[in-house]
Motif scaffolding. Sequence first.
Motif, PDB file in Angstrom:
ATOM      1  N   GLY A   1       0.818  -1.216   0.000  1.00  0.00           N
ATOM      2  CA  GLY A   1       0.000   0.000   0.000  1.00  0.00           C
ATOM      3  C   GLY A   1       0.844   1.254   0.000  1.00  0.00           C
ATOM      4  O   GLY A   1       0.530   2.239  -0.693  1.00  0.00           O
ATOM      5  N   LEU A   2       1.945   1.237   0.772  1.00  0.00           N
ATOM      6  CA  LEU A   2       2.853   2.380   0.803  1.00  0.00           C
ATOM      7  C   LEU A   2       3.532   2.574  -0.550  1.00  0.00           C
ATOM      8  O   LEU A   2       3.729   3.718  -0.996  1.00  0.00           O
ATOM      9  CB  LEU A   2       3.889   2.172   1.907  1.00  0.00           C
ATOM     10  CG  LEU A   2       4.839   3.336   2.187  1.00  0.00           C
ATOM     11  CD1 LEU A   2       4.070   4.547   2.689  1.00  0.00           C
ATOM     12  CD2 LEU A   2       5.891   2.931   3.201  1.00  0.00           C
ATOM     13  N   MET A   3       3.889   1.497  -1.214  1.00  0.00           N
ATOM     14  CA  MET A   3       4.503   1.612  -2.541  1.00  0.00           C
ATOM     15  C   MET A   3       3.537   2.246  -3.543  1.00  0.00           C
ATOM     16  O   MET A   3       3.920   3.141  -4.320  1.00  0.00           O
ATOM     17  CB  MET A   3       4.934   0.227  -3.038  1.00  0.00           C
ATOM     18  CG  MET A   3       6.066  -0.408  -2.276  1.00  0.00           C
ATOM     19  SD  MET A   3       6.460  -2.046  -2.940  1.00  0.00           S
ATOM     20  CE  MET A   3       7.424  -2.735  -1.594  1.00  0.00           C
ATOM     21  N   VAL A   4       2.295   1.787  -3.531  1.00  0.00           N
ATOM     22  CA  VAL A   4       1.299   2.340  -4.460  1.00  0.00           C
ATOM     23  C   VAL A   4       1.072   3.819  -4.176  1.00  0.00           C
ATOM     24  O   VAL A   4       1.002   4.650  -5.106  1.00  0.00           O
ATOM     25  CB  VAL A   4      -0.013   1.545  -4.355  1.00  0.00           C
ATOM     26  CG1 VAL A   4      -1.114   2.225  -5.171  1.00  0.00           C
ATOM     27  CG2 VAL A   4       0.182   0.113  -4.827  1.00  0.00           C
ATOM     28  N   LEU A   5       0.960   4.183  -2.899  1.00  0.00           N
ATOM     29  CA  LEU A   5       0.749   5.581  -2.530  1.00  0.00           C
ATOM     30  C   LEU A   5       1.919   6.453  -2.959  1.00  0.00           C
ATOM     31  O   LEU A   5       1.732   7.549  -3.519  1.00  0.00           O
ATOM     32  CB  LEU A   5       0.532   5.683  -1.018  1.00  0.00           C
ATOM     33  CG  LEU A   5       0.257   7.079  -0.456  1.00  0.00           C
ATOM     34  CD1 LEU A   5      -1.078   7.607  -0.969  1.00  0.00           C
ATOM     35  CD2 LEU A   5       0.266   7.042   1.074  1.00  0.00           C
ATOM     36  N   THR A   6       3.137   5.965  -2.721  1.00  0.00           N
ATOM     37  CA  THR A   6       4.321   6.738  -3.100  1.00  0.00           C
ATOM     38  C   THR A   6       4.420   6.910  -4.606  1.00  0.00           C
ATOM     39  O   THR A   6       4.707   8.009  -5.104  1.00  0.00           O
ATOM     40  CB  THR A   6       5.583   6.033  -2.569  1.00  0.00           C
ATOM     41  OG1 THR A   6       5.469   5.830  -1.160  1.00  0.00           O
ATOM     42  CG2 THR A   6       6.819   6.863  -2.849  1.00  0.00           C
ATOM     43  N   LEU A   7       4.177   5.847  -5.349  1.00  0.00           N
ATOM     44  CA  LEU A   7       4.232   5.939  -6.808  1.00  0.00           C
ATOM     45  C   LEU A   7       3.167   6.890  -7.349  1.00  0.00           C
ATOM     46  O   LEU A   7       3.412   7.618  -8.321  1.00  0.00           O
ATOM     47  CB  LEU A   7       4.057   4.549  -7.421  1.00  0.00           C
ATOM     48  CG  LEU A   7       5.231   3.573  -7.240  1.00  0.00           C
ATOM     49  CD1 LEU A   7       4.863   2.183  -7.722  1.00  0.00           C
ATOM     50  CD2 LEU A   7       6.465   4.081  -7.983  1.00  0.00           C
ATOM     51  N   ALA A   8       1.998   6.915  -6.713  1.00  0.00           N
ATOM     52  CA  ALA A   8       0.946   7.831  -7.163  1.00  0.00           C
ATOM     53  C   ALA A   8       1.353   9.283  -6.954  1.00  0.00           C
ATOM     54  O   ALA A   8       1.163  10.136  -7.842  1.00  0.00           O
ATOM     55  CB  ALA A   8      -0.354   7.528  -6.411  1.00  0.00           C
ATOM     56  N   PHE A   9       1.928   9.590  -5.804  1.00  0.00           N
ATOM     57  CA  PHE A   9       2.365  10.966  -5.535  1.00  0.00           C
ATOM     58  C   PHE A   9       3.515  11.369  -6.456  1.00  0.00           C
ATOM     59  O   PHE A   9       3.553  12.504  -6.962  1.00  0.00           O
ATOM     60  CB  PHE A   9       2.780  11.120  -4.072  1.00  0.00           C
ATOM     61  CG  PHE A   9       1.614  11.270  -3.124  1.00  0.00           C
ATOM     62  CD1 PHE A   9       0.644  12.231  -3.342  1.00  0.00           C
ATOM     63  CD2 PHE A   9       1.505  10.463  -2.010  1.00  0.00           C
ATOM     64  CE1 PHE A   9      -0.428  12.374  -2.484  1.00  0.00           C
ATOM     65  CE2 PHE A   9       0.439  10.591  -1.134  1.00  0.00           C
ATOM     66  CZ  PHE A   9      -0.527  11.553  -1.375  1.00  0.00           C
ATOM     67  N   ILE A  10       4.468  10.457  -6.656  1.00  0.00           N
ATOM     68  CA  ILE A  10       5.599  10.769  -7.534  1.00  0.00           C
ATOM     69  C   ILE A  10       5.129  10.959  -8.976  1.00  0.00           C
ATOM     70  O   ILE A  10       5.653  11.799  -9.722  1.00  0.00           O
ATOM     71  CB  ILE A  10       6.666   9.655  -7.439  1.00  0.00           C
ATOM     72  CG1 ILE A  10       7.232   9.573  -6.018  1.00  0.00           C
ATOM     73  CG2 ILE A  10       7.788   9.900  -8.432  1.00  0.00           C
ATOM     74  CD1 ILE A  10       7.963  10.806  -5.566  1.00  0.00           C
ATOM     75  N   TYR A  11       4.122  10.196  -9.387  1.00  0.00           N
ATOM     76  CA  TYR A  11       3.589  10.325 -10.748  1.00  0.00           C
ATOM     77  C   TYR A  11       2.985  11.711 -10.965  1.00  0.00           C
ATOM     78  O   TYR A  11       3.141  12.301 -12.043  1.00  0.00           O
ATOM     79  CB  TYR A  11       2.549   9.240 -10.989  1.00  0.00           C
ATOM     80  CG  TYR A  11       1.953   9.263 -12.382  1.00  0.00           C
ATOM     81  CD1 TYR A  11       2.626   8.682 -13.443  1.00  0.00           C
ATOM     82  CD2 TYR A  11       0.720   9.860 -12.615  1.00  0.00           C
ATOM     83  CE1 TYR A  11       2.091   8.699 -14.714  1.00  0.00           C
ATOM     84  CE2 TYR A  11       0.175   9.881 -13.883  1.00  0.00           C
ATOM     85  CZ  TYR A  11       0.866   9.296 -14.938  1.00  0.00           C
ATOM     86  OH  TYR A  11       0.328   9.327 -16.198  1.00  0.00           O
ATOM     87  N   MET A  12       2.310  12.227  -9.928  1.00  0.00           N
ATOM     88  CA  MET A  12       1.739  13.574 -10.052  1.00  0.00           C
ATOM     89  C   MET A  12       2.819  14.650 -10.049  1.00  0.00           C
ATOM     90  O   MET A  12       2.623  15.732 -10.617  1.00  0.00           O
ATOM     91  CB  MET A  12       0.761  13.820  -8.900  1.00  0.00           C
ATOM     92  CG  MET A  12      -0.500  12.978  -8.988  1.00  0.00           C
ATOM     93  SD  MET A  12      -1.730  13.403  -7.721  1.00  0.00           S
ATOM     94  CE  MET A  12      -0.872  12.850  -6.239  1.00  0.00           C
ATOM     95  N   LEU A  13       3.967  14.358  -9.433  1.00  0.00           N
ATOM     96  CA  LEU A  13       5.037  15.348  -9.387  1.00  0.00           C
ATOM     97  C   LEU A  13       5.845  15.370 -10.676  1.00  0.00           C
ATOM     98  O   LEU A  13       6.064  16.429 -11.266  1.00  0.00           O
ATOM     99  CB  LEU A  13       5.957  15.055  -8.190  1.00  0.00           C
ATOM    100  CG  LEU A  13       7.163  15.988  -8.030  1.00  0.00           C
ATOM    101  CD1 LEU A  13       6.702  17.394  -7.683  1.00  0.00           C
ATOM    102  CD2 LEU A  13       8.107  15.455  -6.956  1.00  0.00           C
ATOM    103  N   HIS A  14       6.307  14.175 -11.124  1.00  0.00           N
ATOM    104  CA  HIS A  14       7.156  14.122 -12.307  1.00  0.00           C
ATOM    105  C   HIS A  14       7.108  12.705 -12.888  1.00  0.00           C
ATOM    106  O   HIS A  14       7.289  11.726 -12.160  1.00  0.00           O
ATOM    107  CB  HIS A  14       8.608  14.493 -11.936  1.00  0.00           C
ATOM    108  CG  HIS A  14       9.428  14.952 -13.097  1.00  0.00           C
ATOM    109  ND1 HIS A  14       9.951  14.073 -14.036  1.00  0.00           N
ATOM    110  CD2 HIS A  14       9.832  16.198 -13.478  1.00  0.00           C
ATOM    111  CE1 HIS A  14      10.628  14.749 -14.929  1.00  0.00           C
ATOM    112  NE2 HIS A  14      10.583  16.040 -14.619  1.00  0.00           N
TER     113      HIS A  14
END
Length: 303
Positions: A243-256
């Motif tokens: 769950g933490l991996m999915v959340l982190t990847l989602a935030f990073i995707y919105m950033l860059h």
Amino acid sequence: MDSSINENPSPTRSRWRKVAYGGMQPGFDDNHTDETFLEAMVMNTNVVKRSMLKVMQDSVSISQYLCIVALVVLVWTCTLRSTLNENTLLLLDVCLLGLGFLVLILTAEMMSLNLLFQYFINISFFTTGLYVLAPIYQTLTRSISSDSIWAVTVSLLILHLFLHDYSGSTIRAPGALKNPNLTSCISLNASVVASVFVASRLPSRIQVFAIMLFSLQVFLFAPLVTYCIKKYSFQLHLWFSFGLMVLTLAFIYMLHRLLFVLLLGLLVFVTVVCPYWLIRIQEFKFEINGPWDEAKLCFDITE
């Protein structure tokens, strides 16, 4: 004279014996061995047979902490860009602190009200000290160029990840028998210095206090929380990590988008490629043990 020679034959040669301490044996060299010397030789007796699934499950802890550090860097970036203000940061600090205590209460072994109260008192002193030192942190690197600050910060984060204890905690967990090792303490100090460098580039004292509190909460207490979750239930640890991996990847995707691809590739490399390499390398491991090995204690000398 012939009869005297026959009555006193030459003494027979004694048989060689394998002894650890006893000096040289008469009639044999000090390094003499006979045909029985290699009978005790064994091969690959200490080689551990690992399964691909087990190694991948163990590597999840590394991927989990990589995501935690990525989230910290994401918060740093948003704060430096003024996307997050001091009120949002303070609210985030309070939420993280409350969630951390809740997880410790539900999952930690040997957790008592006395120990929980001691944690609360230590965090209170810790927070007060950060607030008092915030003006010093704000002006600490004013005479240093920003390029130097970012280069040192990245280097310290890499050092932090390289020396971090992924199987333990930066703080002694309730019921644990051993304290954190030296490399874990060096890793923690590197993350603290990196947090100070980032905080020194913020314009407001409250922002400096909030970002320092957030960073130290994560670097100090996040390993303790994840360690308690893993000890409580390994299946819960896996679900929390994914769950933490999915959340982190989602935030990073919105950033860059490029950073998203790099982080995704790094997680796949750590979780899949590295375990596969380890299993493949085990096939070529060749270990020989025999009577020439040093003696090893079969008990803990500290007991």
